[in-house]
Design a protein around this motif. Structure first.
Motif, PDB file in Angstrom:
ATOM      1  N   VAL A 151     -24.383   5.806  36.611  1.00 30.00           N
ATOM      2  CA  VAL A 151     -23.122   5.144  36.298  1.00 30.00           C
ATOM      3  C   VAL A 151     -22.274   6.008  35.366  1.00 30.00           C
ATOM      4  O   VAL A 151     -21.053   6.118  35.536  1.00 30.00           O
ATOM      5  CB  VAL A 151     -23.383   3.754  35.681  1.00 30.00           C
ATOM      6  N   LEU A 164     -20.329  -3.677  31.269  1.00 33.43           N
ATOM      7  CA  LEU A 164     -21.162  -4.018  32.428  1.00 33.43           C
ATOM      8  C   LEU A 164     -22.437  -4.724  31.993  1.00 33.43           C
ATOM      9  O   LEU A 164     -22.841  -5.729  32.594  1.00 33.43           O
ATOM     10  CB  LEU A 164     -21.512  -2.744  33.207  1.00 33.43           C
ATOM     11  N   GLN A 192     -23.097  -8.516  33.353  1.00 32.28           N
ATOM     12  CA  GLN A 192     -24.208  -8.832  34.236  1.00 32.28           C
ATOM     13  C   GLN A 192     -25.280  -9.629  33.510  1.00 32.28           C
ATOM     14  O   GLN A 192     -25.959 -10.472  34.112  1.00 32.28           O
ATOM     15  CB  GLN A 192     -24.791  -7.572  34.869  1.00 32.28           C
ATOM     16  N   TRP A 200     -25.281  -3.757  37.956  1.00 27.89           N
ATOM     17  CA  TRP A 200     -24.123  -2.936  38.329  1.00 27.89           C
ATOM     18  C   TRP A 200     -24.413  -2.279  39.671  1.00 27.89           C
ATOM     19  O   TRP A 200     -25.568  -2.179  40.106  1.00 27.89           O
ATOM     20  CB  TRP A 200     -23.824  -1.900  37.256  1.00 27.89           C
ATOM     21  N   THR A 225     -20.949  -1.822  47.958  1.00 27.04           N
ATOM     22  CA  THR A 225     -21.504  -2.864  47.093  1.00 27.04           C
ATOM     23  C   THR A 225     -21.989  -4.051  47.915  1.00 27.04           C
ATOM     24  O   THR A 225     -23.052  -4.623  47.634  1.00 27.04           O
ATOM     25  CB  THR A 225     -20.445  -3.318  46.064  1.00 27.04           C
ATOM     26  N   THR A 249     -19.283 -12.662  40.425  1.00 24.82           N
ATOM     27  CA  THR A 249     -19.331 -11.201  40.299  1.00 24.82           C
ATOM     28  C   THR A 249     -17.967 -10.575  40.564  1.00 24.82           C
ATOM     29  O   THR A 249     -17.586  -9.589  39.922  1.00 24.82           O
ATOM     30  CB  THR A 249     -20.372 -10.607  41.258  1.00 24.82           C
ATOM     31  N   THR A 264     -15.963  -8.567  37.750  1.00 28.26           N
ATOM     32  CA  THR A 264     -15.502  -7.191  37.938  1.00 28.26           C
ATOM     33  C   THR A 264     -14.028  -7.065  37.567  1.00 28.26           C
ATOM     34  O   THR A 264     -13.618  -6.101  36.907  1.00 28.26           O
ATOM     35  CB  THR A 264     -15.719  -6.751  39.399  1.00 28.26           C
ATOM     36  N   THR A 304     -15.350  -1.347  34.177  1.00 24.15           N
ATOM     37  CA  THR A 304     -16.390  -1.995  34.992  1.00 24.15           C
ATOM     38  C   THR A 304     -16.089  -1.765  36.466  1.00 24.15           C
ATOM     39  O   THR A 304     -15.132  -2.327  37.002  1.00 24.15           O
ATOM     40  CB  THR A 304     -16.421  -3.509  34.703  1.00 24.15           C
ATOM     41  N   VAL A 318     -19.713  -5.454  39.551  1.00 23.28           N
ATOM     42  CA  VAL A 318     -20.863  -6.305  39.213  1.00 23.28           C
ATOM     43  C   VAL A 318     -21.294  -6.994  40.494  1.00 23.28           C
ATOM     44  O   VAL A 318     -20.454  -7.443  41.279  1.00 23.28           O
ATOM     45  CB  VAL A 318     -20.488  -7.352  38.147  1.00 23.28           C
TER      46      VAL A 318
END
Length: 402
Positions: free
Chosen positions: A27, A48, A52, A71, A221, A249, A253, A261, A264
């Motif tokens: 990340v 993040l 989360q 993430w 994602t 999520t 995000t 971010t 998520v």
């Protein structure tokens, strides 16, 4: 406190440690690749962790099931591949906002989820594999640049792959941190420490960032995190609240995008541990493990800036090597899925191979990154090579569906 509850809490902590350490470097590398400074990348990672963690606590307590958020590690790898776009950090922030909005819209409007599902899985997996290749090559190239730091990390990772695969990436990360600390102390005499700060950036909306980052980030994602996450929990006997999870999520995000971010989502690989009997013999109480893991993620957030500063001070190739080692398993799974779940009636393996090669090339055209062009090339070749028999079969299914 009963022994089973203590075990659930321990499993939650282990889940967070494994998830955090195995992909932290990925990340960091991803956020910095699209223009984040060290401080901005640290802020993004810390936020993040909080998002989360809080989301895991909320969902698991509300539904009394082990719902774990994470993430997007494949998404971060995608950001690394988008470094050549040179779009700037504010445009990346805009892309993160759009990604979060698309995730939330998928929860509101099922047709969007069906549209994503219509993309042939082999092509999606081939695109992901191609995106991962440059980062997975880093341990090889870095051994000639920083051998004293990289070779021990690779050896530890290799040994633990044989005896304790779950801990291979975390142990490689831990050893890398220790070696970097020694290296930094030797060269500067002090360890860089940083107090957490909130670094917000106003978004700009650039069409190249939307097509080259937001759309592929959303697709990766969904395909590599949310869908497998649902499957993992389904195999353990849990029915994921799909709409609420995507809304949470997606809006999470969006809320954290200005801080960096990128995405998520539902946890995939690490979701299996809280959902297993190791967490609690009673399936109705395994949510405790996910809630504990979420709480531990929040506790980890203040340490993120110092870790990020430390890794930023590491010699060339160390951070990228740790990230590449952490993604080798994902690369292997993506390649396997891309090349073993294809039909001769839809062009065989060739569309998947072309998708993989275009994504791995890192080529940009019209300011748009390779991930988008890879998927487009694979879809086009699949259409060209599709046999008449397959086309008639698809047309028959459409007619029947009406």
């Amino acid at each position: 406190m009963e022994r089973e509850t203590e075990a659930a809490l321990a499993v939650g902590v282990v889940t967070s440690i494994v998830g955090f350490t195995s992909s932290f470097a990925v990340v960091v590398a991803g956020l910095q690749a699209v223009g984040a400074s060290t401080a901005q990348a640290a802020c993004g990672l810390a936020v993040l962790c909080v998002l989360q963690g809080a989301g895991s606590i909320w969902l698991s307590r509300r539904h009394r099931m082990p719902l774990t958020l994470a993430w997007s590690t494949p998404g971060a790898a995608l950001l690394v591949s988008a470094a050549g776009l040179s779009i700037g950090w504010s445009a990346a922030i805009g892309a993160f906002l759009v990604t979060g909005a698309l995730l939330a819209l998928t929860g509101l409007w099922p047709w969007l989820g069906r549209t994503v599902a219509a993309i042939p899985p082999p092509l999606g997996q081939a695109m992901l594999a191609g995106v991962l290749v440059p980062l997975c090559l880093e341990p090889v190239t870095a051994m000639s640049v920083s051998p004293a730091l990289v070779i021990p990390v690779v050896v530890v990772w290799l040994v633990l792959q044989r005896w304790a695969p779950r801990w291979a990436a975390p142990a490689a990360f831990a050893l890398a941190v220790v070696l970097v600390v020694v290296s930094v102390l030797h060269s500067t005499g002090s360890i860089p420490l940083r107090v957490p700060t909130l670094e917000l950036t106003a978004p700009t909306f650039d069409w190249a960032a939307m097509i080259g980052i937001a759309v592929p980030l959303y697709l990766v994602t969904m395909a590599a995190q949310n869908v497998p996450g649902v499957a993992v929990l389904g195999a353990a006997g849990y029915q994921v609240p799909w709409r609420e999870s995507l809304l949470l999520t997606g809006f999470g995000t969006v809320a954290g995008a200005a801080a960096g971010t990128h995405a998520v989502n539902l946890a995939a690989i690490t979701a299996a541990l809280p959902a297993s009997a190791q967490a609690h013999p009673d399936p109705a109480k395994r949510w405790i493990a996910s809630a504990a893991g979420g709480g531990f993620y929040i506790l980890l957030a203040p340490a993120v800036p110092s870790l990020t500063m430390l890794l930023a001070a590491a010699p060339p190739g160390v951070l990228e090597s740790v990230a590449g080692l952490a993604l080798l398993g994902t690369l292997a799974a993506s390649l396997t899925s891309a090349l073993t779940t294809v039909s001769d009636e839809t062009g065989g393996r060739l569309p998947a191979v072309v998708t993989f090669l275009v994504a791995a090339s890192g080529t940009t055209a019209l300011g748009i990154g390779a991930a988008f062009w890879a998927l487009l090339a694979g879809l086009l070749l699949r259409f060209v090579l599709r046999t008449p028999k397959a086309a008639r079969h698809a047309a028959g299914r459409t007619t029947t569906g009406r």
